[in-house]
Write a protein that holds these residues in place. Structure first.
Motif, PDB file in Angstrom:
ATOM      1  N   ASP A 168       2.411   2.814   8.630  1.00 38.77           N
ATOM      2  CA  ASP A 168       1.915   2.886   7.251  1.00 38.77           C
ATOM      3  C   ASP A 168       2.417   1.718   6.413  1.00 38.77           C
ATOM      4  O   ASP A 168       1.709   1.198   5.561  1.00 38.77           O
ATOM      5  CB  ASP A 168       2.381   4.196   6.600  1.00 38.77           C
ATOM      6  N   TYR A 169       3.668   1.354   6.649  1.00 39.37           N
ATOM      7  CA  TYR A 169       4.302   0.307   5.848  1.00 39.37           C
ATOM      8  C   TYR A 169       5.032  -0.666   6.763  1.00 39.37           C
ATOM      9  O   TYR A 169       5.417  -0.304   7.884  1.00 39.37           O
ATOM     10  CB  TYR A 169       5.334   0.910   4.892  1.00 39.37           C
ATOM     11  N   ALA A 170       5.234  -1.871   6.272  1.00 39.97           N
ATOM     12  CA  ALA A 170       6.086  -2.832   6.976  1.00 39.97           C
ATOM     13  C   ALA A 170       7.007  -3.463   5.947  1.00 39.97           C
ATOM     14  O   ALA A 170       6.560  -3.852   4.863  1.00 39.97           O
ATOM     15  CB  ALA A 170       5.240  -3.893   7.659  1.00 39.97           C
ATOM     16  N   ILE A 171       8.283  -3.504   6.260  1.00 34.76           N
ATOM     17  CA  ILE A 171       9.208  -4.139   5.324  1.00 34.76           C
ATOM     18  C   ILE A 171      10.021  -5.197   6.060  1.00 34.76           C
ATOM     19  O   ILE A 171      10.264  -5.099   7.257  1.00 34.76           O
ATOM     20  CB  ILE A 171      10.135  -3.134   4.614  1.00 34.76           C
TER      21      ILE A 171
ATOM     22  N   GLU B 149      16.222  -0.691  -0.587  1.00 36.61           N
ATOM     23  CA  GLU B 149      15.461  -0.463  -1.820  1.00 36.61           C
ATOM     24  C   GLU B 149      13.984  -0.247  -1.526  1.00 36.61           C
ATOM     25  O   GLU B 149      13.325   0.579  -2.144  1.00 36.61           O
ATOM     26  CB  GLU B 149      15.575  -1.685  -2.737  1.00 36.61           C
ATOM     27  N   ARG B 150      13.461  -1.041  -0.579  1.00 35.72           N
ATOM     28  CA  ARG B 150      12.041  -0.896  -0.231  1.00 35.72           C
ATOM     29  C   ARG B 150      11.788   0.476   0.391  1.00 35.72           C
ATOM     30  O   ARG B 150      10.813   1.142   0.066  1.00 35.72           O
ATOM     31  CB  ARG B 150      11.610  -2.021   0.710  1.00 35.72           C
TER      32      ARG B 150
ATOM     33  N   CYS C  17       5.094  10.814  -4.975  1.00 35.42           N
ATOM     34  CA  CYS C  17       4.184  10.777  -6.135  1.00 35.42           C
ATOM     35  C   CYS C  17       2.718  10.663  -5.738  1.00 35.42           C
ATOM     36  O   CYS C  17       1.861  10.504  -6.599  1.00 35.42           O
ATOM     37  CB  CYS C  17       4.541   9.602  -7.048  1.00 35.42           C
ATOM     38  N   ARG C  18       2.423  10.693  -4.444  1.00 37.94           N
ATOM     39  CA  ARG C  18       1.021  10.614  -4.043  1.00 37.94           C
ATOM     40  C   ARG C  18       0.231  11.729  -4.684  1.00 37.94           C
ATOM     41  O   ARG C  18       0.676  12.863  -4.759  1.00 37.94           O
ATOM     42  CB  ARG C  18       0.892  10.764  -2.528  1.00 37.94           C
TER      43      ARG C  18
ATOM     44  N   GLY D 152      11.905   2.979  -2.325  1.00 39.17           N
ATOM     45  CA  GLY D 152      10.687   2.844  -3.137  1.00 39.17           C
ATOM     46  C   GLY D 152       9.506   3.536  -2.459  1.00 39.17           C
ATOM     47  O   GLY D 152       8.738   4.261  -3.103  1.00 39.17           O
ATOM     48  N   ILE D 153       9.389   3.334  -1.164  1.00 39.66           N
ATOM     49  CA  ILE D 153       8.306   3.981  -0.401  1.00 39.66           C
ATOM     50  C   ILE D 153       8.447   5.501  -0.480  1.00 39.66           C
ATOM     51  O   ILE D 153       7.471   6.225  -0.679  1.00 39.66           O
ATOM     52  CB  ILE D 153       8.319   3.490   1.065  1.00 39.66           C
TER      53      ILE D 153
ATOM     54  N   THR E  45       9.925   7.273  -2.845  1.00 40.69           N
ATOM     55  CA  THR E  45       9.525   7.683  -4.195  1.00 40.69           C
ATOM     56  C   THR E  45       8.009   7.741  -4.309  1.00 40.69           C
ATOM     57  O   THR E  45       7.440   8.721  -4.791  1.00 40.69           O
ATOM     58  CB  THR E  45      10.068   6.671  -5.233  1.00 40.69           C
ATOM     59  N   ALA E  46       7.357   6.667  -3.861  1.00 41.98           N
ATOM     60  CA  ALA E  46       5.897   6.596  -3.962  1.00 41.98           C
ATOM     61  C   ALA E  46       5.247   7.746  -3.197  1.00 41.98           C
ATOM     62  O   ALA E  46       4.315   8.394  -3.692  1.00 41.98           O
ATOM     63  CB  ALA E  46       5.391   5.249  -3.450  1.00 41.98           C
TER      64      ALA E  46
END
Lengths: 213, 213
Positions: free
Chosen positions: B171-174, B184-185, B195-196, B188-189, B191-192
């Motif tokens: 889903d994500y790449a950091i 932090e990233r 909040c979906r 942040g993910i 948290t997001a």
């Protein structure tokens, strides 16, 4: 093999649209964001209302004549617009697109109907709906302004309920229980959106191509 | 009309799967996360290898006999498992599910192939791929361990390249350019993801129902 896959200037910025029912505190959250995240650009609206003392064209608003404004509308240069107390207000597409092209993120604070119009023209934006901690809390925020009759408050609450039903069309919803927390959630969403795989894959394609040749 | 739509205990937690090529620093990032985000639960693996001195069952590993382990596999109680130097290692489904049911988020640090197996059984997880800042940097991290021959390094780099191609399924790449930023990233993910809109809609349905009756 020297390129880096951190954030690069070549990366386009992200448009964040912050919306929610009237009284929920969009303006307060945006103001707090300005000091917490000065690197974010804030969208500047266009208006036909005359500048007030101290207002600067291109900073507070883009001031336009009615003719100029309607011409921009005709040229599909307004992401959304509406008439309010005899004046036009709108979101110029050019300022948003130029900011994104420069690699900066831009935030647009706007009411619910306007946000949905922006979504039609700019579906790649990230749409965040701001919710009150509870409906009684929203009511007390509206009452707290002290300027409205009981009927007007009832009316605004019923509009707010209708608007909350429209959060279905948004990507995220955050609760404005504390302004600081709301800001953190918005910045978390922004971080996450920058880390979405599709965004990173398009960077790494370039990187992998360099490696493979 | 008194319910609140902040995070409620009724909300299920989120499974975060952190993966990436060997040498990228998954372990270092996870260790830093443990101190930054003590509220996160860390998945505990099961293994058939005997406990070392000081290792505690249920904390470092769930220690199992081969028979117990294979029985769990048969009962589909392992989200993934593999054999390594004659011992079995795996991710017990029960610990993950009980943590999520209790409303806590859980993070699972795992190599790329294992993560993709988890995704088959647990597609609702959030899959994050950790990338090196650049391939030369990954190479120097592998070389830096000082324990490997030139051939072994070449081999590990080619495996890493294959694995990076698998980030497509995440889903994500950091980027792990700085451990603090990587943490932090990830936060942040997280948290997001909380909040979906779909997550929030399911909360607000309950809230709106209370309002409408």
């Amino acid at each position: 093999m020297t390129s880096n896959i951190g954030y690069t200037p070549a990366e386009k910025g992200i448009l964040i649209v912050l919306s929610g029912p009237s009284g929920v505190g969009k303006g307060t959250v945006c103001k707090a964001l300005r000091s917490k995240a000065p690197e974010l650009v804030y969208s500047v609206s266009a208006t036909t209302r005359p500048p007030r003392e101290g207002e600067v064209d291109g900073v507070n608003y883009f001031f336009k004549s009615r003719e100029q404004f309607l011409q921009l509308v005709d040229q599909d240069q307004m992401l959304e617009w509406a008439e309010y107390v005899g004046n036009f207000y709108g979101t110029p597409r050019k300022f948003v697109e130029e900011t994104l092209q420069s690699g900066k993120d831009i935030i647009l604070e706007i009411e619910v109907q306007g946000a949905l119009k922006v979504k039609q023209k700019f579906p790649e934006g990230v749409f965040i709906f701001l919710l009150p901690p509870s409906l009684p809390e929203l009511e007390s925020r509206i009452v707290g302004r002290g300027t409205e009759s009981e009927e007007s408050i009832r009316n605004r609450m019923s509009v707010a309920l209708e608007e909350i039903r429209l959060m279905e069309h948004y990507d995220y919803a955050i609760v404005n229980d504390q302004v600081d927390l709301a800001c953190e959630r918005i910045l978390g969403i922004l971080t996450a959106e920058h880390c979405r795989k599709d965004r990173m894959v398009s960077k790494i394609k370039h990187w992998m191509a360099e490696v493979n040749h």
